[in-house]
Design a protein around this motif. Structure first.
Motif, PDB file in Angstrom:
ATOM      1  N   GLN A  24       0.825  -1.199   0.000  1.00 25.29           N
ATOM      2  CA  GLN A  24       0.000   0.000   0.000  1.00 25.29           C
ATOM      3  C   GLN A  24       0.868   1.262   0.000  1.00 25.29           C
ATOM      4  O   GLN A  24       2.073   1.227   0.232  1.00 25.29           O
ATOM      5  CB  GLN A  24      -0.929   0.004   1.221  1.00 25.29           C
ATOM      6  N   HIS A  25       0.204   2.397  -0.291  1.00 22.85           N
ATOM      7  CA  HIS A  25       0.917   3.667  -0.335  1.00 22.85           C
ATOM      8  C   HIS A  25       0.392   4.615   0.741  1.00 22.85           C
ATOM      9  O   HIS A  25      -0.685   4.416   1.305  1.00 22.85           O
ATOM     10  CB  HIS A  25       0.791   4.316  -1.721  1.00 22.85           C
ATOM     11  N   LEU A  26       1.172   5.658   1.003  1.00 27.83           N
ATOM     12  CA  LEU A  26       0.822   6.659   2.006  1.00 27.83           C
ATOM     13  C   LEU A  26       0.569   7.986   1.307  1.00 27.83           C
ATOM     14  O   LEU A  26       1.462   8.523   0.646  1.00 27.83           O
ATOM     15  CB  LEU A  26       1.958   6.812   3.022  1.00 27.83           C
ATOM     16  N   ARG A  56       0.756  13.943  -2.860  1.00 34.73           N
ATOM     17  CA  ARG A  56       1.255  12.829  -3.645  1.00 34.73           C
ATOM     18  C   ARG A  56       1.031  11.537  -2.854  1.00 34.73           C
ATOM     19  O   ARG A  56       0.810  11.553  -1.644  1.00 34.73           O
ATOM     20  CB  ARG A  56       2.750  12.971  -3.950  1.00 34.73           C
ATOM     21  N   ASN A  57       1.128  10.398  -3.551  1.00 32.99           N
ATOM     22  CA  ASN A  57       1.045   9.082  -2.915  1.00 32.99           C
ATOM     23  C   ASN A  57       2.385   8.369  -3.108  1.00 32.99           C
ATOM     24  O   ASN A  57       2.864   8.260  -4.240  1.00 32.99           O
ATOM     25  CB  ASN A  57      -0.076   8.248  -3.542  1.00 32.99           C
ATOM     26  N   TYR A  58       2.970   7.888  -2.018  1.00 37.25           N
ATOM     27  CA  TYR A  58       4.245   7.186  -2.092  1.00 37.25           C
ATOM     28  C   TYR A  58       4.127   5.819  -1.427  1.00 37.25           C
ATOM     29  O   TYR A  58       3.573   5.688  -0.328  1.00 37.25           O
ATOM     30  CB  TYR A  58       5.354   7.988  -1.404  1.00 37.25           C
ATOM     31  N   LEU A 115       9.306   5.625   3.700  1.00 36.59           N
ATOM     32  CA  LEU A 115       9.027   5.963   2.307  1.00 36.59           C
ATOM     33  C   LEU A 115      10.361   6.110   1.589  1.00 36.59           C
ATOM     34  O   LEU A 115      11.206   6.908   2.013  1.00 36.59           O
ATOM     35  CB  LEU A 115       8.244   7.276   2.192  1.00 36.59           C
ATOM     36  N   SER A 116      10.562   5.372   0.511  1.00 34.44           N
ATOM     37  CA  SER A 116      11.792   5.470  -0.275  1.00 34.44           C
ATOM     38  C   SER A 116      11.425   6.157  -1.582  1.00 34.44           C
ATOM     39  O   SER A 116      10.778   5.572  -2.448  1.00 34.44           O
ATOM     40  CB  SER A 116      12.396   4.085  -0.509  1.00 34.44           C
ATOM     41  N   ILE A 117      11.824   7.416  -1.722  1.00 26.06           N
ATOM     42  CA  ILE A 117      11.305   8.299  -2.766  1.00 26.06           C
ATOM     43  C   ILE A 117      12.422   8.717  -3.714  1.00 26.06           C
ATOM     44  O   ILE A 117      13.516   9.105  -3.275  1.00 26.06           O
ATOM     45  CB  ILE A 117      10.655   9.546  -2.131  1.00 26.06           C
ATOM     46  N   THR A 154      -0.333  13.576   6.530  1.00 30.66           N
ATOM     47  CA  THR A 154      -0.610  12.360   5.768  1.00 30.66           C
ATOM     48  C   THR A 154      -2.044  11.914   5.999  1.00 30.66           C
ATOM     49  O   THR A 154      -2.730  12.400   6.899  1.00 30.66           O
ATOM     50  CB  THR A 154       0.334  11.206   6.183  1.00 30.66           C
ATOM     51  N   GLN A 155      -2.490  10.975   5.167  1.00 32.80           N
ATOM     52  CA  GLN A 155      -3.765  10.296   5.348  1.00 32.80           C
ATOM     53  C   GLN A 155      -3.474   8.838   5.697  1.00 32.80           C
ATOM     54  O   GLN A 155      -2.316   8.416   5.760  1.00 32.80           O
ATOM     55  CB  GLN A 155      -4.606  10.373   4.066  1.00 32.80           C
ATOM     56  N   GLN A 156      -4.511   8.055   5.896  1.00 32.65           N
ATOM     57  CA  GLN A 156      -4.329   6.643   6.177  1.00 32.65           C
ATOM     58  C   GLN A 156      -3.730   5.925   4.966  1.00 32.65           C
ATOM     59  O   GLN A 156      -4.048   6.263   3.823  1.00 32.65           O
ATOM     60  CB  GLN A 156      -5.660   5.984   6.529  1.00 32.65           C
ATOM     61  N   PRO A 157      -2.863   4.924   5.178  1.00 31.69           N
ATOM     62  CA  PRO A 157      -2.370   4.118   4.058  1.00 31.69           C
ATOM     63  C   PRO A 157      -3.533   3.471   3.316  1.00 31.69           C
ATOM     64  O   PRO A 157      -4.558   3.115   3.913  1.00 31.69           O
ATOM     65  CB  PRO A 157      -1.501   3.057   4.743  1.00 31.69           C
TER      66      PRO A 157
END
Length: 544
Positions: free
Chosen positions: A339-341, A356-358, A372-374, A398-401
């Motif tokens: 999943q993303h954050l 953005r979503n990472y 997070l590896s961006i 942030t929001q929930q994953p």
């Protein structure tokens, strides 16, 4: 590796737009990414939705976009090539006549709560108490720029009559300025008969005000970096007619706009620095339908929280891992591997927060911090800010994953295949799979060892868990790689490489990387008999 198995899925206008944007090679490989049927995952997805967004034209040739709703379960998929909808449009809907008589349509199914979406085109025909849709082309989309919302239904009251005009009122302009979401419909029939002809419905999103209202008859819509297919832009290149839909999520009102568009390929002094192009729309007609649908949506802002940067670690010259810990004293929300954050930052000089979503790259068992590896994208507004400005102790929102690119249930083997920064969800999955006994292959492609992120993390897992195995591909190994020679193979990952692992017929293949990488592997796997429902994928682009 260039896919030659599937025909070119793009019409002349799309290919011209791709060439103009410098991505003309897309048409050489994307035939494996566009399908003429719905995979089982997409059939189940559409069947779960409370609405679909549909684009087509009226009898006068104007393009419109609308929202089709129905009772729970009103959408069915009898087979991979069709959908049915047990509902009908009210007579004041601009596409009521088209759907009643049949014709070409474009559709986007979207689940705002999880930011999933899927687009398809096809032919609609009336049936008893509803419609049947024959699928033409279909493909998935990434979740960027989708604002999370939950939905509910309200009792259907007597609806006010629609308001029609050839221009926007002051109230309508104010609503558009406040909007963070729109749907745009476009189409073309210039090419010879084929699946590329027809309509397309697409989602657009951004910060409130991302649509610029120049005056009562002119709008500007930013076009951000995406999958490089250029469906909307390509259609407009061939046929300028477009239909816009603005949904009032609180009242269920639908604001329909039809007009003609042109593309500004080099917008200067744009109201949106994220925009790569601008869609300029001249309005021909407006239909405003208050309380048109029974659905209501609520923003999930109450789920937002603040996280503090606890540590940052350079993985490669362009990829950095950011370790985020709670800044509010609450425990981290759990997540599923893959999943993303959703991340929101206020960048100096920007009027609104940038989102953005990472993908989360760490272990799901780590309850103290997210990783997070961006990758720092040269044109990426947010990734550049995070790399260049975010320091230990700084706080982001942030929001929930979320996300549905997760490990499928079962006990059979799993192959995790990634390229570049596409390894981030795969490393999280590898951590998860290390806790069980499912035979797992971790297959990764990078330019060379210096560009191979999270290598030590993966190596540690492989050392501790014998049911995990690895194969690494370097496309341009350097002198250090040649001297070390620690198990990598020269070249790019191909479908024969994955089949050559001999993981078994029950293997599930998880793919993540650029669109071309996915298209080539997906097509190659299917061509040798791997069932489509054994292949799961997630793409990424330079949306930074």
């Amino acid at each position: 590796m260039t896919n030659t198995t599937h025909p070119n899925p793009f019409h002349t206008g799309e290919r011209a737009a791709q060439a103009r944007a410098g991505v003309g090679a897309v048409s050489q490989w994307a035939g494996g990414f566009v399908r003429d049927y719905l995979p089982d995952q997409h059939r189940a997805f559409h069947s779960s939705l409370p609405f679909l967004v549909v684009a087509s034209s009226d009898d006068a040739g104007h393009t419109w976009t609308t929202l089709v709703e129905g009772e729970d379960g009103f959408i069915r998929s009898p087979d991979p090539h069709s959908l049915t909808m047990q509902t009908t449009l009210p007579s004041d809907d601009p596409l009521a006549g088209r759907l009643a008589t049949g014709g070409e349509i474009g559709v986007v199914g979207i689940e705002l709560g999880t930011r999933r979406r899927n687009r398809f085109s096809g032919h609609i025909r009336p049936k008893a108490n509803g419609y049947a849709i024959d699928i033409g082309q279909t493909f998935g989309n990434c979740p960027q720029y989708i604002h999370e919302r939950s939905w509910r239904r309200v009792p259907v009251a007597k609806r006010p009559p629609p308001e029609t005009s050839d221009r926007l009122s002051e109230d309508q302009m104010s609503r558009i300025r406040a909007a963070d979401t729109l749907f745009i419909g476009s189409g073309q029939f210039a090419d010879r008969p084929g699946p590329a002809n027809g309509y397309d419905a697409s989602h657009r999103g951004g910060a409130p005000g991302f649509v610029n209202v120049r005056d009562s008859q002119h709008l500007q819509i930013p076009d951000y970096a995406g999958n490089n297919f250029f469906n909307t832009i390509g259609n407009i290149t061939s046929d300028p007619r477009v239909g816009l839909l603005f949904v009032d999520f609180e009242t269920g009102g639908l604001l329909h706009v039809t007009g003609r568009a042109e593309i500004d390929w080099s917008p200067r002094n744009s109201h949106d620095p994220d925009a790569w192009r601008m869609i300029n729309v001249e309005i021909d007609a407006v239909i405003d339908r208050p309380a048109a649908v029974s659905l209501r949506w609520s923003r999930l802002g109450h789920l937002s929280r603040k996280l503090r940067l606890a540590r940052r670690e350079g993985e490669t010259d362009s990829i950095t891992s950011f370790y985020l810990a709670p800044a509010d004293g609450r425990r981290l929300d759990p997540f599923l591997a893959g999943q993303h954050l959703p991340v929101s930052v206020q960048i100096p000089g920007q009027a609104e927060r940038s989102r953005r979503n990472y993908s989360l790259s760490g272990a799901t068992t780590d309850t103290e911090q997210y990783r997070l590896s961006i990758k720092r994208e040269e044109h990426g507004l947010v990734s550049r800010f995070l790399h260049d400005k975010l320091r230990v102790g700084d706080v982001i929102e942030t929001q929930q994953p979320s996300g549905d690119f997760v490990i499928p249930n079962g006990i059979g083997p799993v192959v995790l295949a990634s390229a570049g920064v596409g390894l981030t969800p795969m490393v999280s999955m590898l951590h998860e799979l290390a806790q069980g006994q499912r035979p797992t292959w971790f297959v990764h492609g990078a330019r060379n060892g210096r560009n191979h992120a999270l290598r030590d993390d993966v190596t540690a897992l492989l050392t501790q868990h014998p049911h995990l195995r690895q194969r690494v591909f370097y496309s341009q190994p350097d002198a250090d790689d040649l001297a070390r020679c620690d198990g990598w193979v020269t070249g790019h990952i191909t479908a024969p490489d994955l089949i050559g692992l001999q993981a078994g017929p029950d293997t599930r293949y998880m793919l993540c990387g650029p669109s071309r990488f996915l298209a080539d592997l997906r097509t190659g796997l299917e061509d040798v008999g791997v069932p489509a429902d054994h292949i799961y994928f997630e793409t990424f682009g330079s949306t930074g």
